[in-house]
Design an enzyme around this catalytic site. Structure first.
Site, PDB file in Angstrom:
ATOM      1  N   GLU A  40      -0.398  -4.182   3.700  1.00  0.00           N
ATOM      2  CA  GLU A  40      -0.428  -3.202   2.608  1.00  0.00           C
ATOM      3  C   GLU A  40      -0.665  -1.787   3.143  1.00  0.00           C
ATOM      4  OE1 GLU A  40       0.625  -3.556  -0.274  1.00  0.00           O
ATOM      5  OE2 GLU A  40       0.701  -5.731  -0.432  1.00  0.00           O
ATOM      6  N   TYR A 123      -5.377   0.802  -4.842  1.00  0.00           N
ATOM      7  CA  TYR A 123      -4.196  -0.064  -4.705  1.00  0.00           C
ATOM      8  C   TYR A 123      -4.454  -1.188  -3.700  1.00  0.00           C
ATOM      9  CZ  TYR A 123      -0.002  -2.213  -3.205  1.00  0.00           C
ATOM     10  OH  TYR A 123       0.891  -3.195  -2.880  1.00  0.00           O
ATOM     11  N   ASP A 141       1.070   0.433  -7.177  1.00  0.00           N
ATOM     12  CA  ASP A 141       1.644   1.322  -6.171  1.00  0.00           C
ATOM     13  C   ASP A 141       2.781   2.121  -6.822  1.00  0.00           C
ATOM     14  OD1 ASP A 141       3.653  -0.520  -6.488  1.00  0.00           O
ATOM     15  OD2 ASP A 141       3.957  -0.892  -4.354  1.00  0.00           O
TER      16      ASP A 141
END
Ligand code: SF4
Length: 352
Positions: A40, A123, A141
């Protein structure tokens, strides 16, 4: 703008589409919390197709949080070389040290403890809780912002914190109680594929619930603030060598390029005269390089110089050419390094 009733949302359509069409990535399907964290962070600002190679190499080099915490920072930055936004790599390293000290080298499964890990924002925390721990948690996101603003035909500027808060609340409402992580990841995938810049609504599994599509507004959403214009920079880059050593600087502190090596650079060539306290002989010109970072577009104009004597220059170090391959460089200066070491391989023997 119409609100979307949870009862009207086509969860099954979205889930079936996702299970059928999802792209295969090494961080998908029962990933470890550490793998979710690394992927991520890499995926912020970088396309998934580019991240695949970086992620695979990273996990082979630093397979655990413990191994990342123990690795020298230069090695960590080197593994990130070319991905840009290097603070992400430094934060991963600092985060790993924190987890080793306070959480037995594991990622915790609650938002409060995760928020204490360097570099983790709402996020990434949402993504770790959802994809790794299968908790009902919103991971919003850029993809999700786009999908939800279209689905609700939301007309406020997407860059506003109030818009992002509003969208986050809609996602929290929308997530189902069962397998929320599948729906969360499916919404991200939808934004990354069908609901991209130019939406492919005809193939979309949630078309019937999408106000943007039904009202014919999808292509004009989300609304954005005008982007700030790029700043153009011209950099004269003297590559100075003496025998088989080159003069380099390591960027320090909180600069964008902190931790990376670069050649000296100036706005104008005349500064070179006062920069080096010895005689320099110009050997020739190297290929110009275009380098983009954040809002800057830099034109690097490198030239090659031989120093008659090796002199000390404050803030710079002499490094043997063989050692340069292992050092992390900013991507523009990496290209110059490759030309210097490739085309002029004789430098390793002290001559061109
Ligand atoms: Fe996006 Fe179109 Fe699907 Fe709406 S119908 S979510 S605009 S792709």
């Amino acid at each position: 703008m119409k609100t979307l009733d949870k009862g009207e949302f086509p969860y099954q359509n979205l889930k079936s589409w996702f299970e059928r069409e999802k792209r295969i990535f090494p961080w998908r399907d029962n990933p470890s919390p550490y793998a979710v964290w690394v992927s991520e962070v890499m995926l912020q600002q970088t396309r998934a197709s580019v991240v695949v190679g970086y992620f695979t190499r990273w996990m082979a080099k630093f397979p655990t949080i413990e191994s990342l915490a123990a690795a020298p920072v230069d090695e960590v930055i080197k593994m990130w070389e070319g991905l840009g936004y290097y603070s992400r790599a430094r934060n991963l390293k600092e985060g790993a040290i924190h987890l080793t000290k306070h959480h037995n080298s594991l990622l915790p499964s609650d938002a409060k403890a995760l928020s204490k890990v360097k570099g983790l924002g709402p996020y990434t925390i949402g993504a770790i809780l959802s994809f790794a721990f299968h908790k009902k948690s919103a991971a919003v996101d850029g993809n999700v912002l786009r999908v939800i603003s279209r689905m609700f035909a939301f007309e406020q500027e997407i860059d506003l914190p109030s818009t992002q808060k509003w969208i986050r609340e809609r996602v929290e409402e929308l997530l189902p109680d069962t397998e929320s992580w599948v729906i969360m990841e499916a919404l991200i995938e939808l934004g990354a594929t069908l609901c991209g810049k130019k939406p492919a609504c005809e193939a979309c599994p949630v078309q019937d619930a999408c106000q943007g599509y039904l009202l014919g507004k999808a292509e004009n959403l989300p609304k954005r603030k005008k982007r700030l214009p790029s700043i153009f920079l011209k950099r004269i880059v003297p590559v100075i060598y003496h025998r088989n050593e080159l003069l380099l600087q390591k960027q320090e502190g909180k600069k964008v390029m902190a931790g990376l090596f670069e050649f000296p650079y100036f706005d104008e060539e005349r500064h070179l005269k006062t920069f080096y306290p010895g005689h320099l002989q110009k050997v020739g010109n190297l290929k110009e390089v275009e380098h983009t970072f954040t809002r800057y577009r830099a034109r690097l104009i490198p030239t090659l110089w031989e120093a008659e004597e090796k002199k000390e220059v404050e803030g710079f170090i002499w490094i043997e050419s063989e050692a340069m391959q292992k050092l992390p460089f900013s991507s523009g200066h990496r290209k110059i390094t490759q030309e210097v070491l490739g085309k002029h391989a004789n430098l390793t023997h002290g001559k061109f």
